[in-house]
Design a protein around this motif. Structure first.
Motif, PDB file in Angstrom:
ATOM      1  N   UNK A   1      23.428-102.818 -21.786  1.00  0.00           N
ATOM      2  CA  UNK A   1      24.041-103.729 -20.816  1.00  0.00           C
ATOM      3  C   UNK A   1      23.198-104.991 -20.664  1.00  0.00           C
ATOM      4  N   UNK A   2      21.881-104.813 -20.635  1.00  0.00           N
ATOM      5  CA  UNK A   2      20.978-105.968 -20.536  1.00  0.00           C
ATOM      6  C   UNK A   2      21.141-106.904 -21.739  1.00  0.00           C
ATOM      7  N   UNK A   3      21.218-106.336 -22.941  1.00  0.00           N
ATOM      8  CA  UNK A   3      21.370-107.177 -24.134  1.00  0.00           C
ATOM      9  C   UNK A   3      22.711-107.905 -24.128  1.00  0.00           C
ATOM     10  N   UNK A   4      23.747-107.256 -23.599  1.00  0.00           N
ATOM     11  CA  UNK A   4      25.056-107.910 -23.518  1.00  0.00           C
ATOM     12  C   UNK A   4      25.018-109.091 -22.555  1.00  0.00           C
ATOM     13  N   UNK A   5      24.378-108.896 -21.413  1.00  0.00           N
ATOM     14  CA  UNK A   5      24.251-109.990 -20.446  1.00  0.00           C
ATOM     15  C   UNK A   5      23.423-111.125 -21.044  1.00  0.00           C
ATOM     16  N   UNK A   6      22.371-110.760 -21.760  1.00  0.00           N
ATOM     17  CA  UNK A   6      21.529-111.773 -22.401  1.00  0.00           C
ATOM     18  C   UNK A   6      22.335-112.600 -23.396  1.00  0.00           C
ATOM     19  N   UNK A   7      23.228-111.946 -24.144  1.00  0.00           N
ATOM     20  CA  UNK A   7      24.047-112.662 -25.120  1.00  0.00           C
ATOM     21  C   UNK A   7      25.042-113.604 -24.446  1.00  0.00           C
ATOM     22  N   UNK A   8      25.439-113.275 -23.226  1.00  0.00           N
ATOM     23  CA  UNK A   8      26.368-114.148 -22.510  1.00  0.00           C
ATOM     24  C   UNK A   8      25.720-115.490 -22.193  1.00  0.00           C
TER      25      UNK A   8
END
Length: 265
Positions: free
Chosen positions: A125-132
């Motif tokens: 989830x953290x990596x997904x938010x970072x990609x946003x």
């Protein structure tokens, strides 16, 4: 290899690091290539899953990914290593654009619609938010550097910056080269001659940031190609409809080595 193939190989190297990290940190996986996956037969024979998969749409146009509660696992070992071909020309960019749209759809769905990823796989989830936010933060860098270079032309007594413009530009270039090269070390270890493509990869990073914003604004643009994909596993095969890059890539069989499946574009 063409510059496009090297850029694709660079991206694949970084992706392999990311999926290996997420697998070992919290057992999650943002996305798994359908070409290199093996699936449990029981998944494909489940009527509830098949109905959900074939009736799950993104904005009523294209089927979205459906994990259906099954676990994923990536085998990061020499025995499961596969070779892949890359687009040798500029069409690689169109391929990346399609993948980027798929990533936006999948990430937004996982983070804000299903939401169980926050507790089940917090690192993913953290990596997904970072990609946003990554495209915005990446593009802010050159803007700030340009502003500091402008301020450096003004005397310090009048509120200017204390370093000369060439110092700012050189520092930024060295920082970019060092951080981007560090990510590519696994690839450069085997192909050291590709280090000459690192500047092109840095430029591609900025282009990709703009592409991600464009992809977010054009999520409604879809191309659906249906076909039959037969299981390549050693148990009774089952054919089922799949859809252009949105197959059952999240349903991998942990106990088998990764098996390459046909690639359709």
């Amino acid at each position: 290899m063409t510059v496009w193939e090297v850029l694709a190989a660079f991206r694949l190297t970084i992706r392999n690091i990311e999926i290996a990290s997420s697998t070992h940190i919290d057992g999650g996986l943002p996305c798994l290539s359908g070409r290199t996956a093996a699936y449990r037969t029981v998944i494909l024979k489940d009527p509830e899953f098949l109905h959900g998969f074939t009736h799950d749409y993104w904005l009523g146009e294209v089927p979205a990914q459906l994990g259906h509660g099954w676990a994923t696992y990536v085998q990061c070992c020499k025995e499961a290593e596969l070779l892949s071909t890359m687009k040798p020309n500029w069409r690689f960019l169109k391929q990346v654009l399609r993948w980027t749209r798929n990533t936006w759809r999948s990430d937004l769905r996982s983070l804000f619609m299903e939401r169980h990823i926050w507790t089940a796989h917090p690192y993913v989830a953290y990596t997904m938010v970072d990609k946003i936010f990554n495209p915005l933060t990446l593009l802010v860098g050159p803007c700030l550097v340009s502003y500091l270079m402008y301020k450096s032309t003004i005397p310090v007594e009048q509120g200017g910056y204390h370093l000369p413009w060439w110092n700012i530009l050189l520092s930024y270039f060295v920082w970019l080269s060092a951080t981007r090269t560090l990510k590519l070390l696994p690839h450069l270890w085997n192909q050291p001659e590709h280090i000459i493509y690192v500047p092109a990869f840095i430029l591609f990073g900025y282009y990709f940031a703009i592409m991600k914003i464009y992809a977010l604004c054009t999520l409604h643009e879809v191309r659906v190609i249906s076909f039959l994909l037969c299981s390549a596993l050693p148990f009774p095969p089952l054919c089922f409809p799949s859809f252009l890059g949105l197959g059952l890539s999240s349903l991998v069989l942990p106990s088998l080595s990764l098996i390459p499946l046909p690639h359709f574009l």
